[in-house]
Write a protein that holds these residues in place. Structure first.
Motif, PDB file in Angstrom:
ATOM      1  N   PRO A   1      -0.161 -11.701 -18.911  1.00 17.36           N
ATOM      2  CA  PRO A   1      -0.322 -10.243 -19.046  1.00 17.36           C
ATOM      3  C   PRO A   1      -1.535  -9.695 -18.284  1.00 17.36           C
ATOM      4  O   PRO A   1      -1.481  -8.589 -17.742  1.00 17.36           O
ATOM      5  CB  PRO A   1      -0.487 -10.029 -20.558  1.00 17.36           C
ATOM      6  N   VAL A   2      -2.628 -10.463 -18.256  1.00 13.61           N
ATOM      7  CA  VAL A   2      -3.841 -10.044 -17.535  1.00 13.61           C
ATOM      8  C   VAL A   2      -3.519  -9.934 -16.044  1.00 13.61           C
ATOM      9  O   VAL A   2      -3.879  -8.959 -15.382  1.00 13.61           O
ATOM     10  CB  VAL A   2      -4.999 -11.050 -17.776  1.00 13.61           C
ATOM     11  N   LEU A   3      -2.808 -10.942 -15.537  1.00 16.15           N
ATOM     12  CA  LEU A   3      -2.386 -10.934 -14.141  1.00 16.15           C
ATOM     13  C   LEU A   3      -1.472  -9.737 -13.865  1.00 16.15           C
ATOM     14  O   LEU A   3      -1.595  -9.065 -12.836  1.00 16.15           O
ATOM     15  CB  LEU A   3      -1.650 -12.237 -13.836  1.00 16.15           C
ATOM     16  N   GLY A   4      -0.576  -9.455 -14.796  1.00 20.13           N
ATOM     17  CA  GLY A   4       0.352  -8.324 -14.653  1.00 20.13           C
ATOM     18  C   GLY A   4      -0.363  -6.994 -14.550  1.00 20.13           C
ATOM     19  O   GLY A   4       0.001  -6.145 -13.730  1.00 20.13           O
ATOM     20  N   GLY A   5      -1.393  -6.799 -15.369  1.00 23.42           N
ATOM     21  CA  GLY A   5      -2.160  -5.554 -15.339  1.00 23.42           C
ATOM     22  C   GLY A   5      -2.807  -5.325 -13.982  1.00 23.42           C
ATOM     23  O   GLY A   5      -2.771  -4.218 -13.428  1.00 23.42           O
ATOM     24  N   ALA A   6      -3.380  -6.405 -13.410  1.00 19.79           N
ATOM     25  CA  ALA A   6      -4.015  -6.304 -12.084  1.00 19.79           C
ATOM     26  C   ALA A   6      -2.973  -6.084 -11.002  1.00 19.79           C
ATOM     27  O   ALA A   6      -3.210  -5.363 -10.022  1.00 19.79           O
ATOM     28  CB  ALA A   6      -4.817  -7.575 -11.800  1.00 19.79           C
ATOM     29  N   MET A   7      -1.795  -6.684 -11.185  1.00 21.21           N
ATOM     30  CA  MET A   7      -0.722  -6.564 -10.178  1.00 21.21           C
ATOM     31  C   MET A   7      -0.229  -5.131 -10.024  1.00 21.21           C
ATOM     32  O   MET A   7       0.167  -4.729  -8.930  1.00 21.21           O
ATOM     33  CB  MET A   7       0.456  -7.471 -10.557  1.00 21.21           C
ATOM     34  N   VAL A   8      -0.226  -4.376 -11.105  1.00 17.48           N
ATOM     35  CA  VAL A   8       0.219  -2.977 -11.032  1.00 17.48           C
ATOM     36  C   VAL A   8      -0.614  -2.220  -9.993  1.00 17.48           C
ATOM     37  O   VAL A   8      -0.080  -1.483  -9.157  1.00 17.48           O
ATOM     38  CB  VAL A   8       0.138  -2.275 -12.402  1.00 17.48           C
ATOM     39  N   ALA A   9      -1.933  -2.425 -10.051  1.00 16.12           N
ATOM     40  CA  ALA A   9      -2.826  -1.756  -9.092  1.00 16.12           C
ATOM     41  C   ALA A   9      -2.588  -2.256  -7.678  1.00 16.12           C
ATOM     42  O   ALA A   9      -2.485  -1.467  -6.733  1.00 16.12           O
ATOM     43  CB  ALA A   9      -4.286  -1.979  -9.498  1.00 16.12           C
ATOM     44  N   MET A  10      -2.458  -3.581  -7.515  1.00 11.26           N
ATOM     45  CA  MET A  10      -2.303  -4.155  -6.168  1.00 11.26           C
ATOM     46  C   MET A  10      -0.957  -3.793  -5.543  1.00 11.26           C
ATOM     47  O   MET A  10      -0.885  -3.359  -4.401  1.00 11.26           O
ATOM     48  CB  MET A  10      -2.462  -5.674  -6.238  1.00 11.26           C
ATOM     49  N   PHE A  11       0.107  -3.980  -6.310  1.00 13.77           N
ATOM     50  CA  PHE A  11       1.443  -3.708  -5.768  1.00 13.77           C
ATOM     51  C   PHE A  11       1.661  -2.208  -5.576  1.00 13.77           C
ATOM     52  O   PHE A  11       2.317  -1.783  -4.624  1.00 13.77           O
ATOM     53  CB  PHE A  11       2.524  -4.284  -6.678  1.00 13.77           C
ATOM     54  N   GLY A  12       1.106  -1.420  -6.492  1.00 18.36           N
ATOM     55  CA  GLY A  12       1.192   0.037  -6.360  1.00 18.36           C
ATOM     56  C   GLY A  12       0.495   0.512  -5.097  1.00 18.36           C
ATOM     57  O   GLY A  12       0.950   1.450  -4.430  1.00 18.36           O
ATOM     58  N   MET A  13      -0.598  -0.168  -4.741  1.00 18.89           N
ATOM     59  CA  MET A  13      -1.325   0.194  -3.516  1.00 18.89           C
ATOM     60  C   MET A  13      -0.487  -0.094  -2.272  1.00 18.89           C
ATOM     61  O   MET A  13      -0.575   0.616  -1.273  1.00 18.89           O
ATOM     62  CB  MET A  13      -2.651  -0.573  -3.459  1.00 18.89           C
ATOM     63  N   VAL A  14       0.354  -1.140  -2.330  1.00 11.84           N
ATOM     64  CA  VAL A  14       1.254  -1.440  -1.208  1.00 11.84           C
ATOM     65  C   VAL A  14       2.253  -0.289  -1.036  1.00 11.84           C
ATOM     66  O   VAL A  14       2.507   0.168   0.083  1.00 11.84           O
ATOM     67  CB  VAL A  14       2.008  -2.776  -1.431  1.00 11.84           C
ATOM     68  N   ILE A  15       2.805   0.200  -2.162  1.00  9.73           N
ATOM     69  CA  ILE A  15       3.734   1.344  -2.106  1.00  9.73           C
ATOM     70  C   ILE A  15       3.026   2.560  -1.511  1.00  9.73           C
ATOM     71  O   ILE A  15       3.557   3.235  -0.622  1.00  9.73           O
ATOM     72  CB  ILE A  15       4.273   1.699  -3.515  1.00  9.73           C
ATOM     73  N   ALA A  16       1.823   2.836  -2.014  1.00 10.51           N
ATOM     74  CA  ALA A  16       1.057   4.004  -1.543  1.00 10.51           C
ATOM     75  C   ALA A  16       0.804   3.906  -0.045  1.00 10.51           C
ATOM     76  O   ALA A  16       0.885   4.913   0.675  1.00 10.51           O
ATOM     77  CB  ALA A  16      -0.267   4.094  -2.301  1.00 10.51           C
ATOM     78  N   TYR A  17       0.527   2.677   0.430  1.00  7.16           N
ATOM     79  CA  TYR A  17       0.259   2.537   1.858  1.00  7.16           C
ATOM     80  C   TYR A  17       1.530   2.717   2.683  1.00  7.16           C
ATOM     81  O   TYR A  17       1.491   3.269   3.786  1.00  7.16           O
ATOM     82  CB  TYR A  17      -0.419   1.203   2.192  1.00  7.16           C
ATOM     83  N   GLY A  18       2.652   2.275   2.133  1.00  2.56           N
ATOM     84  CA  GLY A  18       3.929   2.503   2.813  1.00  2.56           C
ATOM     85  C   GLY A  18       4.220   3.981   2.963  1.00  2.56           C
ATOM     86  O   GLY A  18       4.650   4.447   4.030  1.00  2.56           O
ATOM     87  N   ILE A  19       3.934   4.758   1.903  1.00  2.00           N
ATOM     88  CA  ILE A  19       4.130   6.215   1.938  1.00  2.00           C
ATOM     89  C   ILE A  19       3.193   6.844   2.971  1.00  2.00           C
ATOM     90  O   ILE A  19       3.575   7.750   3.713  1.00  2.00           O
ATOM     91  CB  ILE A  19       3.922   6.825   0.534  1.00  2.00           C
ATOM     92  N   LYS A  20       1.959   6.312   3.038  1.00  2.00           N
ATOM     93  CA  LYS A  20       1.001   6.825   4.022  1.00  2.00           C
ATOM     94  C   LYS A  20       1.507   6.584   5.446  1.00  2.00           C
ATOM     95  O   LYS A  20       1.390   7.447   6.318  1.00  2.00           O
ATOM     96  CB  LYS A  20      -0.363   6.149   3.823  1.00  2.00           C
ATOM     97  N   MET A  21       2.104   5.407   5.676  1.00  2.33           N
ATOM     98  CA  MET A  21       2.660   5.096   6.995  1.00  2.33           C
ATOM     99  C   MET A  21       3.830   6.026   7.326  1.00  2.33           C
ATOM    100  O   MET A  21       4.021   6.432   8.469  1.00  2.33           O
ATOM    101  CB  MET A  21       3.114   3.634   7.045  1.00  2.33           C
TER     102      MET A  21
END
Length: 435
Positions: free
Chosen positions: A336-356
């Motif tokens: 679960p700890v890993l999952g919480g951190a993953m939301v931020a990391m994976f969400g940032m990948v989506i955000a960067y895709g939108i920026k592109m």
């Protein structure tokens, strides 16, 4: 001052290790379990895989005349290969796995020059869509981890969800109220804080650390000399080509983040590094290697784009490959700890895709349709993975992975709407000039 700088680089390197470690370890555990490896064999498989992740990463970051794209890229064993490897091992034997990985790596090196010429098929509408798809398809992994991991007896329990969102909130607060170095290692600090909270709740299991040995020597051909069978070679070559498509999206995302423009030669060298990593992986009975997209989000979140951090991280992985007891320490982080951190990391990948995608001409209905269909296909296959179960195995390699299905859709539609249209327009211009 120098010691302080070294400490910062090491902390950022550890953060990258923790971001990719669970993904890197889960592949050998799944494969070894499915092929009925004993404890000693499984320990070897995990250790050699971690060591090879480090070597593969350094090969990719170290740019030279022959290989290496020179971006802050992290390589790990590809999830796309898990099913095919288990199928090959069950039907043809373990030695056929490594023969097929070895030759697929060689084929990647041979076709890298041709693949590098495909850069014109990756305009912002394609690369932005692919990076967005990569982030979207990773989110379900984060959500399952938040609940405790698929198949866990306490899946979705209040304690798991509290731990995950507590970790995520801690990372957000660090990002909001700190600056500089502390902000750049917010993911690492979040994982440490979450693990400490989990330990207080009695959710941290140190048995893996106790069972692991202090030193582990790697041996080439540990599981036997590679053998070569046609069907496994074709299968693993398909897996390798699929990985190249996925890697291309990561290359362009990181080139955008770091401001380094990629050429045909750069792409070819990146592909060659992956082929070379797979060949070395086969010789030491490890896996084929590809870019890890979770670390893209980390580069964006931390704001640290230098290659020194990734070199350091690669060195750490090589060291961990020789010292299983220390490597096992990283596995005590609760899911679960890993999952919480993953939301931020994976969400940032989506955000960067939108920026592109913001560079795309949205007045064009064709571009909107490319984005709509490719993202829809990527998300759809991720949400309903059994969609193409009745297709032949060779085709399922291309359709069972949301990233690949979405990426191929984006590339195909871009050719239909933009490349073919541009070619037709150029033909018309030439005809007008001629008349």
């Amino acid at each position: 001052m120098k010691q302080q700088h070294t400490f910062k680089i090491a902390s950022l390197g550890i953060q990258h290790v923790l971001a990719m470690y669970a993904g890197a370890v889960i592949v050998p555990l799944i494969v070894g379990g499915a092929l009925k490896f004993n404890g000693e064999q499984l320990t070897y498989l995990v250790s050699i895989d971690i060591l090879m992740c480090g070597i593969a990463t350094i090969l990719q970051v170290w740019q030279n005349r022959f290989f290496g794209i020179g971006l802050p890229i992290v390589l790990g064993c590809t999830f796309t290969a898990v099913g095919p490897i288990i199928a090959i091992g069950s039907q043809y034997g373990i030695s056929a796995i490594y023969g097929s990985i070895l030759l697929s790596g060689l084929i990647v090196i041979l076709i890298s020059g041709f693949f590098g010429k495909l850069i014109k098929f990756f305009p912002p509408v394609v690369t932005g869509s692919v990076v967005t798809i990569i982030g979207i398809t990773l989110i379900p992994v984060a959500m399952n981890n938040i609940a405790g991991g698929q198949g866990s007896p306490d899946f979705g329990s209040l304690s798991n969800i509290s731990l995950a969102f507590g970790t995520l909130l801690f990372i957000i607060l660090l990002y909001r109220f700190t600056k500089g170095f502390i902000r750049s290692i917010s993911i690492l600090l979040g994982l440490v804080a979450g693990t400490l909270a989990a330990a207080i709740m009695g959710k941290v299991n140190f048995s893996a650390v106790g069972d692991a040995s202090w030193f582990h020597m790697v041996k080439p051909f540990y599981f036997g000399t590679p053998t070569f069978e046609l069907t496994p070679i074709i299968t693993m070559t398909l897996v390798a080509i699929v990985s190249l498509v996925e890697s291309t999206g990561v290359y362009f995302a990181l080139s955008d983040i770091t401001g380094k423009k990629l050429s045909e030669k750069d792409l070819s060298k990146g592909y060659r590094a992956e082929g070379l990593a797979s060949i070395i992986g086969a010789l030491f009975n490890a896996f084929p290697y590809t870019t890890y997209s979770q670390n893209v989000g980390l580069v964006q979140l931390s704001g640290v784009k230098g290659k020194n951090v990734i070199y350091t991280m690669g060195g750490m992985l090589i060291f961990l490959g020789f010292v299983p007891k220390i490597a096992a320490l990283t596995t005590v982080i609760p899911t679960p700890v890993l999952g919480g951190a993953m939301v931020a990391m994976f969400g940032m990948v989506i955000a960067y895709g939108i920026k592109m995608l913001s560079k795309v001409e949205f007045a064009s209905q064709e571009n909107l349709l490319i984005i709509a269909c490719s993202v829809g296909m990527g998300l759809g296959v991720t949400a309903v993975p059994t969609l193409f179960d009745h297709l032949p195995e060779s085709v399922k390699i291309l359709t069972n992975n949301g990233i690949v299905a979405g990426s191929l859709t984006a590339i195909f539609l871009n050719i239909v709407f933009n490349v073919s249209k541009r070619t037709k327009d150029q033909t018309n211009v030439h005809e007008l000039k001629a008349s």
